[in-house]
Design a protein around this motif. Structure first.
Motif, PDB file in Angstrom:
ATOM      1  N   SER A   1       0.854  -1.193   0.000  1.00 24.33           N
ATOM      2  CA  SER A   1       0.000   0.000   0.000  1.00 24.33           C
ATOM      3  C   SER A   1       0.888   1.241   0.000  1.00 24.33           C
ATOM      4  N   SER A   2       0.307   2.360  -0.338  1.00 22.09           N
ATOM      5  CA  SER A   2       1.090   3.601  -0.387  1.00 22.09           C
ATOM      6  C   SER A   2       0.179   4.799  -0.145  1.00 22.09           C
ATOM      7  N   VAL A   3       0.796   5.920   0.160  1.00 23.61           N
ATOM      8  CA  VAL A   3       0.079   7.183   0.327  1.00 23.61           C
ATOM      9  C   VAL A   3       0.837   8.251  -0.453  1.00 23.61           C
ATOM     10  N   VAL A   4       0.134   8.949  -1.324  1.00 23.37           N
ATOM     11  CA  VAL A   4       0.750  10.036  -2.081  1.00 23.37           C
ATOM     12  C   VAL A   4      -0.022  11.325  -1.822  1.00 23.37           C
ATOM     13  N   GLN A   5       0.680  12.419  -1.916  1.00 19.06           N
ATOM     14  CA  GLN A   5       0.046  13.731  -1.755  1.00 19.06           C
ATOM     15  C   GLN A   5       0.077  14.432  -3.095  1.00 19.06           C
ATOM     16  N   THR A   6      -1.065  14.925  -3.530  1.00 16.11           N
ATOM     17  CA  THR A   6      -1.135  15.575  -4.823  1.00 16.11           C
ATOM     18  C   THR A   6      -2.076  16.766  -4.751  1.00 16.11           C
ATOM     19  N   SER A   7      -2.017  17.603  -5.750  1.00 12.08           N
ATOM     20  CA  SER A   7      -2.868  18.789  -5.815  1.00 12.08           C
ATOM     21  C   SER A   7      -3.860  18.634  -6.951  1.00 12.08           C
ATOM     22  N   VAL A   8      -5.143  18.742  -6.637  1.00 14.07           N
ATOM     23  CA  VAL A   8      -6.200  18.668  -7.639  1.00 14.07           C
ATOM     24  C   VAL A   8      -7.005  19.956  -7.566  1.00 14.07           C
ATOM     25  N   ASN A   9      -6.953  20.714  -8.652  1.00 11.71           N
ATOM     26  CA  ASN A   9      -7.654  22.002  -8.708  1.00 11.71           C
ATOM     27  C   ASN A   9      -7.262  22.914  -7.548  1.00 11.71           C
ATOM     28  N   GLY A  10      -5.976  22.900  -7.227  1.00 12.97           N
ATOM     29  CA  GLY A  10      -5.451  23.783  -6.188  1.00 12.97           C
ATOM     30  C   GLY A  10      -5.635  23.285  -4.774  1.00 12.97           C
ATOM     31  N   LYS A  11      -6.229  22.101  -4.612  1.00 13.12           N
ATOM     32  CA  LYS A  11      -6.466  21.552  -3.276  1.00 13.12           C
ATOM     33  C   LYS A  11      -5.566  20.349  -3.041  1.00 13.12           C
ATOM     34  N   LEU A  12      -4.819  20.370  -1.921  1.00 15.95           N
ATOM     35  CA  LEU A  12      -3.938  19.262  -1.589  1.00 15.95           C
ATOM     36  C   LEU A  12      -4.746  18.081  -1.062  1.00 15.95           C
ATOM     37  N   LEU A  13      -4.501  16.913  -1.627  1.00 18.69           N
ATOM     38  CA  LEU A  13      -5.213  15.714  -1.222  1.00 18.69           C
ATOM     39  C   LEU A  13      -4.238  14.601  -0.886  1.00 18.69           C
ATOM     40  N   LEU A  14      -4.581  13.797   0.120  1.00 23.26           N
ATOM     41  CA  LEU A  14      -3.834  12.583   0.426  1.00 23.26           C
ATOM     42  C   LEU A  14      -4.578  11.425  -0.219  1.00 23.26           C
ATOM     43  N   ILE A  15      -3.899  10.684  -1.062  1.00 21.29           N
ATOM     44  CA  ILE A  15      -4.527   9.579  -1.771  1.00 21.29           C
ATOM     45  C   ILE A  15      -3.947   8.268  -1.252  1.00 21.29           C
ATOM     46  N   GLN A  16      -4.815   7.434  -0.699  1.00 20.21           N
ATOM     47  CA  GLN A  16      -4.396   6.156  -0.133  1.00 20.21           C
ATOM     48  C   GLN A  16      -4.640   5.054  -1.157  1.00 20.21           C
ATOM     49  N   LYS A  17      -3.618   4.275  -1.415  1.00 25.52           N
ATOM     50  CA  LYS A  17      -3.714   3.205  -2.407  1.00 25.52           C
ATOM     51  C   LYS A  17      -3.411   1.871  -1.745  1.00 25.52           C
ATOM     52  N   ASP A  18      -4.326   0.922  -1.947  1.00 21.79           N
ATOM     53  CA  ASP A  18      -4.111  -0.420  -1.416  1.00 21.79           C
ATOM     54  C   ASP A  18      -3.575  -1.365  -2.476  1.00 21.79           C
ATOM     55  N   VAL A  19      -3.357  -0.837  -3.679  1.00 20.26           N
ATOM     56  CA  VAL A  19      -2.760  -1.620  -4.756  1.00 20.26           C
ATOM     57  C   VAL A  19      -1.590  -0.831  -5.315  1.00 20.26           C
ATOM     58  N   MET A  20      -0.428  -1.461  -5.373  1.00 16.82           N
ATOM     59  CA  MET A  20       0.754  -0.804  -5.906  1.00 16.82           C
ATOM     60  C   MET A  20       0.594  -0.583  -7.408  1.00 16.82           C
ATOM     61  N   LYS A  21       1.232   0.467  -7.917  1.00 16.02           N
ATOM     62  CA  LYS A  21       1.125   0.794  -9.338  1.00 16.02           C
ATOM     63  C   LYS A  21       1.718  -0.313 -10.204  1.00 16.02           C
ATOM     64  N   ASN A  22       2.864  -0.857  -9.779  1.00 16.30           N
ATOM     65  CA  ASN A  22       3.517  -1.928 -10.518  1.00 16.30           C
ATOM     66  C   ASN A  22       3.601  -3.172  -9.652  1.00 16.30           C
ATOM     67  N   ALA A  23       3.500  -4.337 -10.280  1.00 12.85           N
ATOM     68  CA  ALA A  23       3.573  -5.591  -9.531  1.00 12.85           C
ATOM     69  C   ALA A  23       4.903  -5.728  -8.803  1.00 12.85           C
ATOM     70  N   SER A  24       5.970  -5.196  -9.410  1.00 13.10           N
ATOM     71  CA  SER A  24       7.301  -5.313  -8.804  1.00 13.10           C
ATOM     72  C   SER A  24       7.430  -4.474  -7.534  1.00 13.10           C
ATOM     73  N   SER A  25       6.512  -3.515  -7.357  1.00  9.41           N
ATOM     74  CA  SER A  25       6.576  -2.655  -6.173  1.00  9.41           C
ATOM     75  C   SER A  25       6.110  -3.395  -4.921  1.00  9.41           C
ATOM     76  N   LYS A  26       5.279  -4.424  -5.121  1.00  3.17           N
ATOM     77  CA  LYS A  26       4.830  -5.209  -3.976  1.00  3.17           C
ATOM     78  C   LYS A  26       5.911  -6.240  -3.657  1.00  3.17           C
ATOM     79  N   ARG A  27       6.473  -6.153  -2.476  1.00  4.88           N
ATOM     80  CA  ARG A  27       7.556  -7.057  -2.122  1.00  4.88           C
ATOM     81  C   ARG A  27       7.558  -7.323  -0.621  1.00  4.88           C
ATOM     82  N   THR A  28       8.110  -8.461  -0.247  1.00  4.58           N
ATOM     83  CA  THR A  28       8.195  -8.848   1.153  1.00  4.58           C
ATOM     84  C   THR A  28       9.657  -8.952   1.558  1.00  4.58           C
ATOM     85  N   MET A  29       9.977  -8.335   2.707  1.00  3.11           N
ATOM     86  CA  MET A  29      11.364  -8.288   3.166  1.00  3.11           C
ATOM     87  C   MET A  29      11.447  -8.746   4.613  1.00  3.11           C
ATOM     88  N   PRO A  30      12.632  -9.168   5.051  1.00  4.02           N
ATOM     89  CA  PRO A  30      12.781  -9.616   6.443  1.00  4.02           C
ATOM     90  C   PRO A  30      12.669  -8.451   7.415  1.00  4.02           C
TER      91      PRO A  30
END
Length: 345
Positions: free
Chosen positions: A234-263
């Motif tokens: 999952s990830s959280v990005v901050q972006t501006s839409v029509n001059g308003k700052l928004l926090l966008i929460q994503k439960d699916v990574m943009k790329n499959a390679s971004s999802k990874r498990t580490m020790p």
């Protein structure tokens, strides 16, 4: 008006069913250019854009402006296209594209380059202009993605006979060489971080090479304290839409390679358990004053408010400028987990 996908000669095509001005049922075919194998999702996205563009072009208002279409400036077309494509884009992608188009459109409009008249040379000249004005190759690459995608929809809805961007060779980025701290610098960095409010965040970024969006989007259910693993999903990005700052929460990574498990490193595990214990105490202490919206997230402040990516960047930049370091540890710095073993030795 409806659209559906069909396969012909191993390729996906979009079939649009609609009624003409006399009420007669008609169909229009548009090629997606995508192979039928393993491309259904991508074809569906293209289909939605093609149908939306066709619907826009066939509206009564558009029909009264046939002559004006021939004089439609390319920059104005980009502004129209991004709104049509919006339903098929992640909100953060839409905001990013829209911001970039604000810089792309004036260049072509000032030169009176139309959608029907734009050539590969016009596009290539634009990239050269960007570089001559101090922009990076990465900027050219990002702009190329937008220009080519927008023109592809114009081509597939018969606004233009070919996609001129398909004939343009995008600028090649130089080979990327990651910069990272050596062990001595890491030891000094960690020593300077002691007692800092976000010490654990910075350490995890250094150990695992996390993006700030991955760090801020980390959830407690992605940490398995029994199996000692950490999964990035999952990830959280901050972006501006029509001059308003928004926090966008994503439960699916943009790329499959971004999802990874580490020790889960023992030192990090211990610190995370202490953090979770402190958060439970904060919930009990503040009661109704505690923000319940982000209880699943690891990185929240004392009253449960999510730590946003821009905060992490601003604090890390302030910290770096107060030390002798100038390399970025807080972006995608490629520090491997094995560093821990060397530090502990």
């Amino acid at each position: 008006m409806t659209g559906r996908l069909t396969v012909k000669n191993g390729k996906y095509y979009v079939v649009i069913s609609y009624q003409d001005e006399h009420g007669k049922n008609k169909q229009k075919w548009a090629a997606t250019g995508l192979d039928a194998k393993n491309n259904k999702r991508a074809a569906e996205e293209v289909m939605r854009e093609i149908v939306a563009q066709f619907k826009n072009e066939e509206s009564p208002m558009a029909q009264t402006k046939t002559v004006a279409k021939e004089k439609l400036l390319f920059g104005d077309y980009l502004t129209q296209w991004i709104e049509i494509a919006k339903p098929n884009l992640q909100l953060s992608t839409y905001a990013s594209y829209k911001m970039k188009i604000k810089h792309i459109a004036p260049y072509f409009n000032e030169r009176e380059i139309t959608l029907q008249g734009i050539t590969p040379t016009d596009i290539q000249t634009y990239y050269a202009w960007l570089l001559d004005n101090g922009k990076t190759i990465q900027t050219c690459t990002h702009d190329h993605v937008i220009i080519r995608r927008a023109l592809e929809i114009a081509y597939r809805t018969d606004l233009i006979p070919v996609n001129p961007a398909a004939k343009v060779e995008k600028p090649k980025s130089p080979k990327y060489e990651a910069k990272y701290y050596d062990l001595k610098q890491l030891r000094e960095l960690f020593e300077c971080l002691k007692g800092d409010k976000y010490e654990l965040m910075y350490k995890m970024t250094a150990f695992y090479g996390l993006r700030r969006s991955e760090l801020c989007g980390m959830k407690w259910n992605s940490i398995d304290f029994d199996k000692n693993t950490l999964t990035l999903n999952s990830s959280v990005v901050q972006t501006s839409v029509n001059g308003k700052l928004l926090l966008i929460q994503k439960d699916v990574m943009k790329n499959a390679s971004s999802k990874r498990t580490m020790p889960l490193i023992p030192e990090i595990k211990e610190a995370l358990l202490k953090l979770k214990e402190q958060q439970d105490k904060n919930k009990a202490y503040f009661k109704n004053g505690y923000n319940q919206q982000y209880t699943d997230y690891v990185w929240v402040d004392d009253i449960g408010k999510l730590v946003n990516p821009n905060t992490v960047t601003c604090l890390s930049n302030h910290f770096l400028h107060s030390t002798v370091y100038r390399k970025s540890v807080f972006t995608n710095c490629a520090i491997v987990v094995q560093v821990y073993l060397s530090l502990a030795a």
